[in-house]
Structures are given as C-alpha cells and as structure tokens.
Write a protein that holds these residues in place. Structure first.
Motif, PDB file in Angstrom:
ATOM      1  N   UNK A   1       0.842  -1.181   0.000  1.00 61.82           N
ATOM      2  CA  UNK A   1       0.000   0.000   0.000  1.00 61.82           C
ATOM      3  C   UNK A   1       0.884   1.241   0.000  1.00 61.82           C
ATOM      4  N   UNK A   2       0.489   2.248  -0.720  1.00 58.38           N
ATOM      5  CA  UNK A   2       1.253   3.485  -0.837  1.00 58.38           C
ATOM      6  C   UNK A   2       0.845   4.499   0.227  1.00 58.38           C
ATOM      7  N   UNK A   3       1.736   5.428   0.455  1.00 60.92           N
ATOM      8  CA  UNK A   3       1.480   6.533   1.383  1.00 60.92           C
ATOM      9  C   UNK A   3       0.337   7.388   0.853  1.00 60.92           C
ATOM     10  N   UNK A   4      -0.589   7.720   1.715  1.00 65.92           N
ATOM     11  CA  UNK A   4      -1.728   8.567   1.353  1.00 65.92           C
ATOM     12  C   UNK A   4      -1.704   9.801   2.252  1.00 65.92           C
ATOM     13  N   UNK A   5      -1.485  10.943   1.664  1.00 65.40           N
ATOM     14  CA  UNK A   5      -1.395  12.186   2.434  1.00 65.40           C
ATOM     15  C   UNK A   5      -2.688  12.469   3.191  1.00 65.40           C
ATOM     16  N   UNK A   6      -3.826  12.081   2.627  1.00 66.93           N
ATOM     17  CA  UNK A   6      -5.104  12.296   3.313  1.00 66.93           C
ATOM     18  C   UNK A   6      -5.170  11.480   4.603  1.00 66.93           C
ATOM     19  N   UNK A   7      -4.710  10.224   4.545  1.00 75.76           N
ATOM     20  CA  UNK A   7      -4.684   9.395   5.756  1.00 75.76           C
ATOM     21  C   UNK A   7      -3.765   9.999   6.811  1.00 75.76           C
ATOM     22  N   UNK A   8      -2.592  10.435   6.389  1.00 79.75           N
ATOM     23  CA  UNK A   8      -1.645  11.054   7.320  1.00 79.75           C
ATOM     24  C   UNK A   8      -2.273  12.287   7.967  1.00 79.75           C
ATOM     25  N   UNK A   9      -2.864  13.157   7.171  1.00 82.53           N
ATOM     26  CA  UNK A   9      -3.477  14.385   7.685  1.00 82.53           C
ATOM     27  C   UNK A   9      -4.587  14.076   8.676  1.00 82.53           C
ATOM     28  N   UNK A  10      -5.430  13.110   8.317  1.00 85.21           N
ATOM     29  CA  UNK A  10      -6.539  12.735   9.195  1.00 85.21           C
ATOM     30  C   UNK A  10      -6.022  12.167  10.517  1.00 85.21           C
ATOM     31  N   UNK A  11      -5.083  11.241  10.420  1.00 92.30           N
ATOM     32  CA  UNK A  11      -4.577  10.612  11.642  1.00 92.30           C
ATOM     33  C   UNK A  11      -3.821  11.600  12.520  1.00 92.30           C
ATOM     34  N   UNK A  12      -3.111  12.513  11.915  1.00 88.90           N
ATOM     35  CA  UNK A  12      -2.427  13.543  12.686  1.00 88.90           C
ATOM     36  C   UNK A  12      -3.437  14.417  13.417  1.00 88.90           C
ATOM     37  N   UNK A  13      -4.499  14.784  12.748  1.00 88.46           N
ATOM     38  CA  UNK A  13      -5.556  15.593  13.365  1.00 88.46           C
ATOM     39  C   UNK A  13      -6.189  14.857  14.536  1.00 88.46           C
ATOM     40  N   UNK A  14      -6.488  13.582  14.348  1.00 94.35           N
ATOM     41  CA  UNK A  14      -7.106  12.777  15.404  1.00 94.35           C
ATOM     42  C   UNK A  14      -6.164  12.647  16.602  1.00 94.35           C
ATOM     43  N   UNK A  15      -4.896  12.372  16.337  1.00 94.73           N
ATOM     44  CA  UNK A  15      -3.928  12.234  17.430  1.00 94.73           C
ATOM     45  C   UNK A  15      -3.773  13.534  18.217  1.00 94.73           C
ATOM     46  N   UNK A  16      -3.720  14.641  17.529  1.00 94.77           N
ATOM     47  CA  UNK A  16      -3.635  15.934  18.217  1.00 94.77           C
ATOM     48  C   UNK A  16      -4.843  16.121  19.131  1.00 94.77           C
ATOM     49  N   UNK A  17      -6.020  15.809  18.597  1.00 95.31           N
ATOM     50  CA  UNK A  17      -7.251  15.966  19.364  1.00 95.31           C
ATOM     51  C   UNK A  17      -7.281  15.015  20.561  1.00 95.31           C
ATOM     52  N   UNK A  18      -6.956  13.747  20.329  1.00100.21           N
ATOM     53  CA  UNK A  18      -6.987  12.757  21.405  1.00100.21           C
ATOM     54  C   UNK A  18      -6.011  13.093  22.523  1.00100.21           C
ATOM     55  N   UNK A  19      -4.895  13.690  22.179  1.00105.22           N
ATOM     56  CA  UNK A  19      -3.870  14.018  23.171  1.00105.22           C
ATOM     57  C   UNK A  19      -4.011  15.440  23.701  1.00105.22           C
ATOM     58  N   UNK A  20      -5.069  16.120  23.239  1.00100.25           N
ATOM     59  CA  UNK A  20      -5.297  17.499  23.675  1.00100.25           C
ATOM     60  C   UNK A  20      -4.067  18.368  23.438  1.00100.25           C
ATOM     61  N   UNK A  21      -3.449  18.185  22.290  1.00106.32           N
ATOM     62  CA  UNK A  21      -2.217  18.900  21.962  1.00106.32           C
ATOM     63  C   UNK A  21      -2.488  19.902  20.847  1.00106.32           C
ATOM     64  N   UNK A  22      -1.875  21.051  20.960  1.00107.61           N
ATOM     65  CA  UNK A  22      -2.002  22.074  19.924  1.00107.61           C
ATOM     66  C   UNK A  22      -0.912  21.896  18.883  1.00107.61           C
ATOM     67  N   UNK A  23      -1.165  22.417  17.704  1.00105.60           N
ATOM     68  CA  UNK A  23      -0.181  22.348  16.624  1.00105.60           C
ATOM     69  C   UNK A  23       1.144  22.961  17.061  1.00105.60           C
TER      70      UNK A  23
END
Length: 72
Positions: A1-23
């Motif tokens: 499977x190839x790298x998908x920038x949309x998956x990376x962006x989504x997962x990064x957003x979710x992780x930030x939210x779950x960890x209550x972390x700001x950009x």
C-alpha cells in the motif's frame, strides 16, 4: 500500500485531538513550525520521513499507522 497524504493528515488531526495537543506544541516537540504542522494537516505539504518519525514518537504510534499503511 502506498502513502496517502489524506490518511496522514486525518490521523495527525485525530492524534492531536486525542492528546489534547495544539499544533504549536507538536511543532516544538519535533523541531518545526506551527505553520508547517498546519500544512501537513491541510495536505498542502508532504512531511520528510525524519519528521514523520519524530511525530510518531511523540504520539507513541508506528510509522505505518501514521502514514495510513496499517490500522495499528
């Protein structure tokens, strides 16, 4: 499977939210700018692999997960 920038962006957003972390907090931890993190989230910039590795380390997830290659 190839790298998908949309998956990376989504997962990064979710992780930030779950960890209550700001950009800004993540940017400081990985040695980049808040603008760069924002561009990763918006899908307008592809991260270097060393930055992806640092982000994965911050969130204690695998590179494969963060890149959308696996679901764990």
């Amino acid at each position: 499977m190839d790298f998908d920038l949309k998956d990376f962006s989504y997962r990064l957003t979710v992780l930030l939210d779950e960890c209550n972390m700001k950009q800004k907090d993540l940017a400081e931890k990985v040695g980049t700018t808040e603008v760069t993190i924002s561009r990763y989230i918006n899908g307008t910039r592809v991260p270097r692999i060393d930055v992806v590795a640092k982000i994965a380390s911050v969130f204690n997830v695998s590179l494969d997960y963060l890149l959308g290659i696996s679901d764990f």
